[in-house]
Design an enzyme around this catalytic site. Structure first.
Site, PDB file in Angstrom:
ATOM      1  N   SER A  24       0.834  -1.207   0.000  1.00  0.00           N
ATOM      2  CA  SER A  24       0.000   0.000   0.000  1.00  0.00           C
ATOM      3  C   SER A  24       0.868   1.255   0.000  1.00  0.00           C
ATOM      4  O   SER A  24       1.900   1.306   0.669  1.00  0.00           O
ATOM      5  CB  SER A  24      -0.923   0.049   1.219  1.00  0.00           C
ATOM      6  OG  SER A  24      -0.818  -1.102   1.989  1.00  0.00           O
ATOM      7  N   HIS A  55      -5.606  -1.074  -2.919  1.00  0.00           N
ATOM      8  CA  HIS A  55      -4.904  -2.087  -3.715  1.00  0.00           C
ATOM      9  C   HIS A  55      -5.673  -2.250  -5.012  1.00  0.00           C
ATOM     10  O   HIS A  55      -6.849  -2.587  -4.994  1.00  0.00           O
ATOM     11  CB  HIS A  55      -4.840  -3.424  -2.971  1.00  0.00           C
ATOM     12  CG  HIS A  55      -3.804  -3.458  -1.897  1.00  0.00           C
ATOM     13  ND1 HIS A  55      -2.658  -4.200  -1.988  1.00  0.00           N
ATOM     14  CD2 HIS A  55      -3.732  -2.817  -0.710  1.00  0.00           C
ATOM     15  CE1 HIS A  55      -1.923  -4.018  -0.907  1.00  0.00           C
ATOM     16  NE2 HIS A  55      -2.558  -3.189  -0.105  1.00  0.00           N
ATOM     17  N   HIS A  77      -3.823 -10.846   0.837  1.00  0.00           N
ATOM     18  CA  HIS A  77      -3.504 -11.042   2.247  1.00  0.00           C
ATOM     19  C   HIS A  77      -4.358 -12.184   2.792  1.00  0.00           C
ATOM     20  O   HIS A  77      -5.527 -12.320   2.429  1.00  0.00           O
ATOM     21  CB  HIS A  77      -3.839  -9.783   3.051  1.00  0.00           C
ATOM     22  CG  HIS A  77      -3.144  -8.543   2.579  1.00  0.00           C
ATOM     23  ND1 HIS A  77      -3.683  -7.722   1.630  1.00  0.00           N
ATOM     24  CD2 HIS A  77      -1.956  -8.002   2.950  1.00  0.00           C
ATOM     25  CE1 HIS A  77      -2.850  -6.704   1.426  1.00  0.00           C
ATOM     26  NE2 HIS A  77      -1.799  -6.847   2.208  1.00  0.00           N
ATOM     27  N   TYR A  79      -5.640 -12.306   5.633  1.00  0.00           N
ATOM     28  CA  TYR A  79      -6.762 -11.775   6.421  1.00  0.00           C
ATOM     29  C   TYR A  79      -7.988 -11.441   5.569  1.00  0.00           C
ATOM     30  O   TYR A  79      -9.071 -11.231   6.090  1.00  0.00           O
ATOM     31  CB  TYR A  79      -6.343 -10.564   7.269  1.00  0.00           C
ATOM     32  CG  TYR A  79      -5.868  -9.337   6.502  1.00  0.00           C
ATOM     33  CD1 TYR A  79      -6.760  -8.555   5.771  1.00  0.00           C
ATOM     34  CD2 TYR A  79      -4.532  -8.960   6.535  1.00  0.00           C
ATOM     35  CE1 TYR A  79      -6.320  -7.433   5.077  1.00  0.00           C
ATOM     36  CE2 TYR A  79      -4.084  -7.842   5.854  1.00  0.00           C
ATOM     37  CZ  TYR A  79      -4.987  -7.087   5.128  1.00  0.00           C
ATOM     38  OH  TYR A  79      -4.546  -5.990   4.447  1.00  0.00           O
ATOM     39  N   GLU A  80      -7.795 -11.430   4.249  1.00  0.00           N
ATOM     40  CA  GLU A  80      -8.954 -11.209   3.372  1.00  0.00           C
ATOM     41  C   GLU A  80      -9.768 -12.490   3.226  1.00  0.00           C
ATOM     42  O   GLU A  80     -10.860 -12.464   2.670  1.00  0.00           O
ATOM     43  CB  GLU A  80      -8.488 -10.745   1.988  1.00  0.00           C
ATOM     44  CG  GLU A  80      -7.838  -9.374   2.001  1.00  0.00           C
ATOM     45  CD  GLU A  80      -7.227  -9.032   0.649  1.00  0.00           C
ATOM     46  OE1 GLU A  80      -7.974  -8.595  -0.228  1.00  0.00           O
ATOM     47  OE2 GLU A  80      -6.008  -9.208   0.485  1.00  0.00           O
ATOM     48  N   ALA A 107       4.344  -2.605   4.180  1.00  0.00           N
ATOM     49  CA  ALA A 107       4.359  -1.670   5.304  1.00  0.00           C
ATOM     50  C   ALA A 107       4.448  -2.530   6.562  1.00  0.00           C
ATOM     51  O   ALA A 107       3.842  -3.602   6.618  1.00  0.00           O
ATOM     52  CB  ALA A 107       3.077  -0.856   5.311  1.00  0.00           C
ATOM     53  N   MET A 205       1.672  -8.147   8.048  1.00  0.00           N
ATOM     54  CA  MET A 205       0.627  -9.112   7.686  1.00  0.00           C
ATOM     55  C   MET A 205       0.734  -9.601   6.238  1.00  0.00           C
ATOM     56  O   MET A 205      -0.270 -10.013   5.647  1.00  0.00           O
ATOM     57  CB  MET A 205      -0.748  -8.459   7.896  1.00  0.00           C
ATOM     58  CG  MET A 205      -0.963  -7.918   9.301  1.00  0.00           C
ATOM     59  SD  MET A 205      -2.524  -7.026   9.406  1.00  0.00           S
ATOM     60  CE  MET A 205      -2.316  -6.155  10.963  1.00  0.00           C
ATOM     61  N   SER A 206       1.940  -9.532   5.666  1.00  0.00           N
ATOM     62  CA  SER A 206       2.068  -9.985   4.262  1.00  0.00           C
ATOM     63  C   SER A 206       3.446 -10.593   4.059  1.00  0.00           C
ATOM     64  O   SER A 206       4.115 -10.969   5.010  1.00  0.00           O
ATOM     65  CB  SER A 206       1.884  -8.795   3.320  1.00  0.00           C
ATOM     66  OG  SER A 206       2.971  -7.896   3.446  1.00  0.00           O
ATOM     67  N   ASN A 229       5.070   2.609  11.812  1.00  0.00           N
ATOM     68  CA  ASN A 229       4.739   2.864  13.223  1.00  0.00           C
ATOM     69  C   ASN A 229       5.571   1.954  14.118  1.00  0.00           C
ATOM     70  O   ASN A 229       6.165   0.991  13.635  1.00  0.00           O
ATOM     71  CB  ASN A 229       3.252   2.567  13.461  1.00  0.00           C
ATOM     72  CG  ASN A 229       2.890   1.137  13.076  1.00  0.00           C
ATOM     73  OD1 ASN A 229       2.737   0.823  11.891  1.00  0.00           O
ATOM     74  ND2 ASN A 229       2.782   0.272  14.058  1.00  0.00           N
ATOM     75  N   HIS A 241      -2.705   9.314  13.795  1.00  0.00           N
ATOM     76  CA  HIS A 241      -2.926   8.769  12.457  1.00  0.00           C
ATOM     77  C   HIS A 241      -2.197   9.623  11.413  1.00  0.00           C
ATOM     78  O   HIS A 241      -1.588   9.108  10.482  1.00  0.00           O
ATOM     79  CB  HIS A 241      -4.430   8.731  12.168  1.00  0.00           C
ATOM     80  CG  HIS A 241      -4.768   8.029  10.899  1.00  0.00           C
ATOM     81  ND1 HIS A 241      -4.316   6.760  10.609  1.00  0.00           N
ATOM     82  CD2 HIS A 241      -5.486   8.431   9.824  1.00  0.00           C
ATOM     83  CE1 HIS A 241      -4.748   6.401   9.418  1.00  0.00           C
ATOM     84  NE2 HIS A 241      -5.461   7.402   8.911  1.00  0.00           N
TER      85      HIS A 241
END
Ligand code: HPA
Length: 266
Positions: A24, A55, A77, A79-80, A107, A205-206, A229, A241
């Site tokens: 991303s 994406h 991902h 999580y999708e 990221a 997460m990837s 972060n 944020h």
């Protein structure tokens, strides 16, 4: 809708040998590609479509510097809800169309106080903390071995090459171990503490299912994280944020520069 044979035919007079998976905020790399051929994932038989906002779910094939590249704008991902083996299928179709090298970007959250938001980390090794694996299931020996050696999953030569380009561009980079979680929730402070004890420098997460699949298929890989972060609980004050977005954008700009310069130099 095209099948893998037609996909291969489309690439015949382009023959990219390097693929880039863009995380991303890193879409700008694809915007620099000359004479782009765009193929939507939804137009390739057996390809899933990406569901994450930001994406794009397409490939951009064309010239970057002196090279033909294939950029994946949008990744899959776990999580999708995708089955992990889908990632193996996607990477092995890249192999089938002639891809020999893979550049992966993502990221990630930092677990190391010396690696700051906005900076770039080369992944030198990983910990698969997901309990999932894209290679689980029946194995096709024609594509890769049942038991994959992961000692050289992150190619030293490609990393050295990127590192020297970064030095020339005066972009600060780090090296470290990436720990993979499925998400989609961010980690708890206790998890972050545990991951630091395990020796990880960044969490995300990837990437890991892609790297496992690339090792399986015999594709050389370099992977780089843009640190957005610090892990949960590592800072007293809450990260705003706006600050996260600003850091992500600085890191993404540098990583985009780095990838473009890599292809100009090679
Ligand atoms: N955790 C997991 N994935 C991430 C993070 C994080 O803190 N930041 C960016 N991707």
């Amino acid at each position: 809708m095209i099948n893998i044979r037609q996909f291969k035919k489309l690439l015949l007079n382009r023959h990219p040998h390097c693929a880039i998976i863009l995380g991303s905020g890193l879409g700008a790399v694809a915007d620099s590609i000359k004479k782009p051929l765009v193929i939507k994932y939804s137009d390739i038989q057996g390809f899933p479509t990406s569901t994450v906002a930001g994406h794009k779910g397409q490939m951009v094939i064309g010239t970057l510097g002196k090279h033909e590249v294939l950029c994946m704008q949008g990744r899959f991902h776990l999580y999708e809800g995708y089955h992990p083996s889908i990632i193996k299928d996607v990477i092995s179709s890249l192999k089938q169309v002639g891809i020999k090298q893979l550049i992966i970007t993502n990221a990630a959250g930092s677990l190391n106080p010396k690696i700051l938001p906005g900076e770039i980390m080369f992944i030198t090794d990983h910990i698969n903390f997901s309990g999932l694996n894209p290679l689980i299931g029946e194995n096709d020996e024609k594509i890769g071995p049942r038991f994959v050696d992961m000692t050289s999953a992150y190619d030293t030569e490609m990393r050295k090459c990127f590192k020297s380009v970064a030095t020339k561009l005066k972009i600060k980079t780090h090296q470290g171990t990436y720990i993979f979680v499925t998400g989609p929730n961010f980690e708890t402070p206790a998890e972050i503490k545990a991951f630091r004890i395990l020796g990880a420098d960044a969490v995300g997460m990837s990437t890991v299912p892609e790297v496992i699949s690339a090792s399986y298929c015999g594709i050389k890989t370099v992977a780089m994280s843009v640190i957005t972060n610090f892990g949960a609980g590592m800072q007293k004050q809450k990260l705003s944020h706006e600050q996260t977005l600003a850091c992500a954008s600085k890191g993404a700009t540098n990583l985009t520069k780095l990838i473009k310069a890599y292809f100009m130099e090679k």
